[in-house]
Design a protein around this motif. Sequence first.
Motif, PDB file in Angstrom:
ATOM      1  N   ILE A 185       0.828  -1.216   0.000  1.00 56.70           N
ATOM      2  CA  ILE A 185       0.000   0.000   0.000  1.00 56.70           C
ATOM      3  C   ILE A 185       0.860   1.262   0.000  1.00 56.70           C
ATOM      4  O   ILE A 185       0.641   2.186  -0.793  1.00 56.70           O
ATOM      5  CB  ILE A 185      -0.948   0.006   1.215  1.00 56.70           C
ATOM      6  N   PHE A 186       1.868   1.306   0.877  1.00 58.66           N
ATOM      7  CA  PHE A 186       2.667   2.523   1.051  1.00 58.66           C
ATOM      8  C   PHE A 186       4.052   2.444   0.428  1.00 58.66           C
ATOM      9  O   PHE A 186       4.680   3.467   0.186  1.00 58.66           O
ATOM     10  CB  PHE A 186       2.812   2.842   2.550  1.00 58.66           C
ATOM     11  N   GLY A 187       4.549   1.224   0.197  1.00 58.89           N
ATOM     12  CA  GLY A 187       5.861   1.064  -0.396  1.00 58.89           C
ATOM     13  C   GLY A 187       6.977   1.064   0.632  1.00 58.89           C
ATOM     14  O   GLY A 187       6.755   1.272   1.826  1.00 58.89           O
ATOM     15  N   VAL A 188       8.195   0.842   0.161  1.00 56.55           N
ATOM     16  CA  VAL A 188       9.375   0.851   1.006  1.00 56.55           C
ATOM     17  C   VAL A 188      10.577   1.180   0.137  1.00 56.55           C
ATOM     18  O   VAL A 188      10.679   0.731  -1.010  1.00 56.55           O
ATOM     19  CB  VAL A 188       9.562  -0.524   1.707  1.00 56.55           C
ATOM     20  N   GLY A 189      11.477   1.997   0.630  1.00 54.15           N
ATOM     21  CA  GLY A 189      12.652   2.384  -0.143  1.00 54.15           C
ATOM     22  C   GLY A 189      12.265   3.149  -1.399  1.00 54.15           C
ATOM     23  O   GLY A 189      11.517   4.128  -1.348  1.00 54.15           O
ATOM     24  N   ASN A 190      12.744   2.672  -2.539  1.00 51.99           N
ATOM     25  CA  ASN A 190      12.448   3.318  -3.818  1.00 51.99           C
ATOM     26  C   ASN A 190      11.093   2.922  -4.399  1.00 51.99           C
ATOM     27  O   ASN A 190      10.665   3.461  -5.408  1.00 51.99           O
ATOM     28  CB  ASN A 190      13.546   2.979  -4.843  1.00 51.99           C
ATOM     29  N   PHE A 191      10.443   1.954  -3.749  1.00 52.90           N
ATOM     30  CA  PHE A 191       9.120   1.507  -4.194  1.00 52.90           C
ATOM     31  C   PHE A 191       8.044   2.338  -3.504  1.00 52.90           C
ATOM     32  O   PHE A 191       7.957   2.367  -2.279  1.00 52.90           O
ATOM     33  CB  PHE A 191       8.939   0.020  -3.875  1.00 52.90           C
ATOM     34  N   ASP A 192       7.219   3.027  -4.293  1.00 51.61           N
ATOM     35  CA  ASP A 192       6.237   3.969  -3.745  1.00 51.61           C
ATOM     36  C   ASP A 192       4.943   3.317  -3.266  1.00 51.61           C
ATOM     37  O   ASP A 192       4.134   3.962  -2.605  1.00 51.61           O
ATOM     38  CB  ASP A 192       5.884   5.038  -4.800  1.00 51.61           C
TER      39      ASP A 192
END
Length: 447
Positions: A185-192
């Motif tokens: 849902i929110f992403g992590v690192g470079n993944f949005d």
Amino acid sequence: MKGTNDLTRGPIMPSLMKLTLPIIATNFISTTYGLVDMIWVGRLGSGPVAAIGTASFFINLAIALSTMVTIGTGIKVSHCMGAGQKDKAKSYIQNGFTMSILLGLLYMVFIILSKDKLIGFFDLGNEDVEQMAKQFLLISIIGIVFSIINTLFATIINSMGNSKKPFYIFSVGLIFNIILDPFLIFGVGNFDGWGVAGAAIATLAANIVVTSLFILQTRNSEFMSGLTLRDTREMKEVIQMGFPITIQRVTFTIISIIMAKIIVRFGADAIAVQKVGIQIESISYMTIGGLQGAIAAFFGQNYGARQLDRIKHGYNYALLLTAIFGFIISIVFILFPQQLFSLFLSDETSLELGTNYMRIIGYSQLFMCMELMTVGAFNGMGKTHIPPIFSILFTALRIPLALLLSEPFGLNGVWMSIALSSVFKGVILVFWFKRSLRRMNEPQVNM
């Protein structure tokens, strides 16, 4: 199947509780999928919540249609187990899976072809919300086959008196969903992250995991192994048994869609509030749903074995448990509505609307619980045509009541119409079953 349980013997209350508690826990697990999604998506605002709420009507419609197979198969299997007809139970099980897969695939094609018109019906007035709703619906419907299969697996295993296995398997799926949700849902690192679509993908993945575990756990079962010829006569019996319940649930979903059309007049926030409110309300719905499943299995086996005294005593015990639980939930909803609702949406407008919803619906929880448990009692004996008569009548009454009460009370009038219909259904259905118990005689139950 390993772990099957004979419910026609032994003390009634311990047998009911032993069967009920794991089903309640399993239902909580299933409900928590939606709760977890809603908690995370709620941080994105009321728009995404409204999108999920809109799409969910058509996901619920798929589940409603599937009860034609899952409920009918569960009832026939429990009757066969009570009568000691294991070969016949195996045949019903395999026919059930064939019909479930076919139904899921057909419904998936229907949604893919008509999703734009279905979402457009609500006229949400916000293009972004409509687009999110279409995304969520499309991804979720891909997993509907897995969801239907999982429900059928759980229903069959519960019908055999083993309610622990579905609980363990659904627990693994929940953990998987909880882990995936925030990342997708929110992403992590470079993944949005993918927002609403991410929530749908997380649930889809969890459903696939659950299906895989059910297959692994039952692959060596005498009821699942080996191919048998598909019996069209037995398929018809299952459909006839489940058809009244399906009509009831499909009608309920259609009425809910019409009610949503009334609610959306008060804005997209109102739809979001109802979606969150339904998720909170599902705590009581799913808890008594566990008792409903246990009662259906208990009554099914005892009806198959013609143990009518156990049916009478079992219903009285179950009604007492239901009344205690329903009263507690009603008190909690009435006294602490704002605290409950603020876990999901905290903006001022949604919180005020949600607090009113929870308090008004709270007055009907006891009666809704009584209705649900009694439906399980009727279903267990194969009398599936009786509850839909009252359910359809009084659920349909919500529409004119909502239009009438919304004039003086606004949106609260719509919530009142929902609560009043639940009160009517609970009182009348319990009265009708009690009347039926008094007329029960050997060797046939006259309804």
